[in-house]
Enzyme design. Sequence first.
Site, PDB file in Angstrom:
ATOM      1  CG  ASP A  46      -1.798   1.227   1.297  1.00 37.79           C
ATOM      2  OD1 ASP A  46      -2.922   1.133   0.780  1.00 37.79           O
ATOM      3  OD2 ASP A  46      -1.378   2.278   1.825  1.00 37.79           O
ATOM      4  CE1 TYR A  51       0.697   7.859   2.352  1.00 34.37           C
ATOM      5  CE2 TYR A  51       1.147   5.583   1.792  1.00 34.37           C
ATOM      6  CZ  TYR A  51       0.333   6.533   2.372  1.00 34.37           C
ATOM      7  OH  TYR A  51      -0.834   6.146   2.962  1.00 34.37           O
ATOM      8  CE  LYS A  76      -3.638   4.610   0.407  1.00 31.37           C
ATOM      9  NZ  LYS A  76      -2.257   4.543   0.891  1.00 31.37           N
ATOM     10  CG  HIS A 107      -4.594   9.715   0.178  1.00 32.03           C
ATOM     11  ND1 HIS A 107      -3.264   9.651  -0.134  1.00 32.03           N
ATOM     12  CD2 HIS A 107      -4.689   9.267   1.459  1.00 32.03           C
ATOM     13  CE1 HIS A 107      -2.582   9.183   0.907  1.00 32.03           C
ATOM     14  NE2 HIS A 107      -3.429   8.948   1.883  1.00 32.03           N
TER      15      HIS A 107
HETATM   16  N1  NAP Z   1      -5.377   6.311   3.565  1.00 32.65           N
HETATM   17  C1  NAP Z   1      -4.840   7.069   4.501  1.00 32.65           C
HETATM   18  O1  NAP Z   1      -5.240   8.220   4.700  1.00 32.65           O
HETATM   19  C2  NAP Z   1      -3.741   6.504   5.331  1.00 32.65           C
HETATM   20  C3  NAP Z   1      -3.298   7.221   6.468  1.00 32.65           C
HETATM   21  C4  NAP Z   1      -2.262   6.663   7.226  1.00 32.65           C
HETATM   22  C5  NAP Z   1      -1.712   5.442   6.867  1.00 32.65           C
HETATM   23  N2  NAP Z   1      -2.152   4.790   5.734  1.00 32.65           N
HETATM   24  C6  NAP Z   1      -1.560   3.486   5.314  1.00 32.65           C
HETATM   25  O2  NAP Z   1      -1.612   2.584   6.408  1.00 32.65           O
HETATM   26  C7  NAP Z   1      -0.299   2.084   6.687  1.00 32.65           C
HETATM   27  C8  NAP Z   1      -0.149   1.736   8.149  1.00 32.65           C
HETATM   28  O3  NAP Z   1      -0.420   2.853   8.969  1.00 32.65           O
HETATM   29  P1  NAP Z   1       0.705   3.632   9.805  1.00 32.65           P
HETATM   30  O4  NAP Z   1       1.987   3.517   9.114  1.00 32.65           O
HETATM   31  O5  NAP Z   1       0.162   4.978  10.081  1.00 32.65           O
HETATM   32  O6  NAP Z   1       0.710   2.892  11.228  1.00 32.65           O
HETATM   33  P2  NAP Z   1       0.843   1.402  11.799  1.00 32.65           P
HETATM   34  O7  NAP Z   1       1.016   0.414  10.711  1.00 32.65           O
HETATM   35  O8  NAP Z   1      -0.284   1.234  12.736  1.00 32.65           O
HETATM   36  O9  NAP Z   1       2.171   1.520  12.661  1.00 32.65           O
HETATM   37  C9  NAP Z   1       3.418   1.710  12.067  1.00 32.65           C
HETATM   38  C10 NAP Z   1       4.425   1.943  13.188  1.00 32.65           C
HETATM   39  O10 NAP Z   1       4.466   0.797  14.039  1.00 32.65           O
HETATM   40  C11 NAP Z   1       5.790   0.273  14.092  1.00 32.65           C
HETATM   41  N3  NAP Z   1       5.639  -1.206  14.088  1.00 32.65           N
HETATM   42  C12 NAP Z   1       5.318  -1.988  13.030  1.00 32.65           C
HETATM   43  N4  NAP Z   1       5.258  -3.281  13.407  1.00 32.65           N
HETATM   44  C13 NAP Z   1       5.533  -3.307  14.733  1.00 32.65           C
HETATM   45  C14 NAP Z   1       5.632  -4.349  15.676  1.00 32.65           C
HETATM   46  N5  NAP Z   1       5.418  -5.625  15.332  1.00 32.65           N
HETATM   47  N6  NAP Z   1       5.948  -4.030  16.966  1.00 32.65           N
HETATM   48  C15 NAP Z   1       6.160  -2.742  17.323  1.00 32.65           C
HETATM   49  N7  NAP Z   1       6.075  -1.705  16.459  1.00 32.65           N
HETATM   50  C16 NAP Z   1       5.771  -1.988  15.181  1.00 32.65           C
HETATM   51  C17 NAP Z   1       6.501   0.801  12.859  1.00 32.65           C
HETATM   52  O11 NAP Z   1       7.885   0.961  13.112  1.00 32.65           O
HETATM   53  P3  NAP Z   1       9.066   0.552  12.090  1.00 32.65           P
HETATM   54  O12 NAP Z   1       8.662   0.872  10.692  1.00 32.65           O
HETATM   55  O13 NAP Z   1      10.200   1.388  12.579  1.00 32.65           O
HETATM   56  O14 NAP Z   1       9.316  -0.920  12.291  1.00 32.65           O
HETATM   57  C18 NAP Z   1       5.832   2.157  12.688  1.00 32.65           C
HETATM   58  O15 NAP Z   1       6.423   3.117  13.537  1.00 32.65           O
HETATM   59  C19 NAP Z   1       0.602   3.227   6.203  1.00 32.65           C
HETATM   60  O16 NAP Z   1       1.948   2.829   6.045  1.00 32.65           O
HETATM   61  C20 NAP Z   1      -0.085   3.594   4.912  1.00 32.65           C
HETATM   62  O17 NAP Z   1       0.253   2.648   3.910  1.00 32.65           O
HETATM   63  C21 NAP Z   1      -3.158   5.310   4.982  1.00 32.65           C
END
Ligand code: NAP
Length: 281
Positions: A46, A51, A76, A107
């Site tokens: 994704d 990004y 997106k 988005h």
């Molecule tokens: N459509 C939208 O508006 C929107 C908005 C926000 C996000 N997104 C998408 O959703 C994805 C995920 O959301 P997100 O990146 O905001 O948050 P998330 O996936 O909930 O959390 C990511 C964070 O958690 C850490 N992490 C990952 N696995 C872990 C584990 N097993 N134990 C401890 N910490 C862990 C990562 O660190 P490290 O990377 O340092 O390991 C990073 O800091 C995004 O990457 C993006 O693709 C979409």
Amino acid sequence: MGQQTIIKLVDENHMPQLGLGVWQASNEQVVKAIHTALEVGYRSIDTAAIYHNEEGVGKALKESDIPREEIFVTTKLWNDRHLDASAALQESLDKLQLDYVDLYLIHWPAPEQDHYVDAWRQLIDLKEAGLVRSIGVCNFHIEHLQRLISETNEIPAINQIELHPLMQQRQLHSWNATHHITTESWSPLSRGGKGVFDSPLVEKLAIKYGKTPAQIVIRWHLECGMIAIPKSVTPSRIKENFEVFDFRLEKEDLTAMATLDIGKRIGPNPETYNLVELATF
Ligand SMILES: NC(=O)c1ccc[n+]([C@@H]2O[C@H](COP(=O)([O-])OP(=O)(O)OC[C@H]3O[C@@H](n4cnc5c(N)ncnc54)[C@H](OP(=O)(O)O)[C@@H]3O)[C@@H](O)[C@H]2O)c1
């Protein structure tokens, strides 16, 4: 390890229920993360134009031996391109070095601009032209979805929304399901698990199932029927987050998880988020 689960979308296309998110990762980090993820078994990535790492995604896919048709790629359309989706998609495809993406999402609705229905009509055309396989939206509330469907008669395959144990979005998820829209959870780990991984319930379940808190939370998403895209650039976590197909949470534990919901957003409220320039989300 059990088999990963695949979801059938309303348009009959299939999407892995677990994918890798790549927001806030540089091109260089993304290349490495995707290589690790593909080795571990992930088949869904994704990204988004905003990004600024579509080049990295493209490079990793190009270097991989896995056939293109076995990998599900999402990107997106950013808020400033709602009237210009065809050119915006072409820019993304060029960066991704692909002829098509599997899923193209609006988005944010950016309601102040009031162009999301125009954007949706263009996505319908892009799908008909074969440049995208499935089309959907992110961050749409019920009234935005109602407008799309009533004005175009085309149901979004996906509504990707902020969804994690602290913000479970049960009403929107249920509305999506009733209208055959698959809910995809962004920030599924509530961005690193603060207030979730250290909650007594998740800690207790981690001990009970012999899993990590992140694995408990990801399994909860899958069993509630959501698609989840946890982000990590850390090889051990990328692997850990995928080791969730060999256990199931008992019903009473799913019920208990519902008590963690405090309606706490990490990201902005889609009703008021209209940003066009900054890449904060
Ligand atoms: N459509 C939208 O508006 C929107 C908005 C926000 C996000 N997104 C998408 O959703 C994805 C995920 O959301 P997100 O990146 O905001 O948050 P998330 O996936 O909930 O959390 C990511 C964070 O958690 C850490 N992490 C990952 N696995 C872990 C584990 N097993 N134990 C401890 N910490 C862990 C990562 O660190 P490290 O990377 O340092 O390991 C990073 O800091 C995004 O990457 C993006 O693709 C979409």
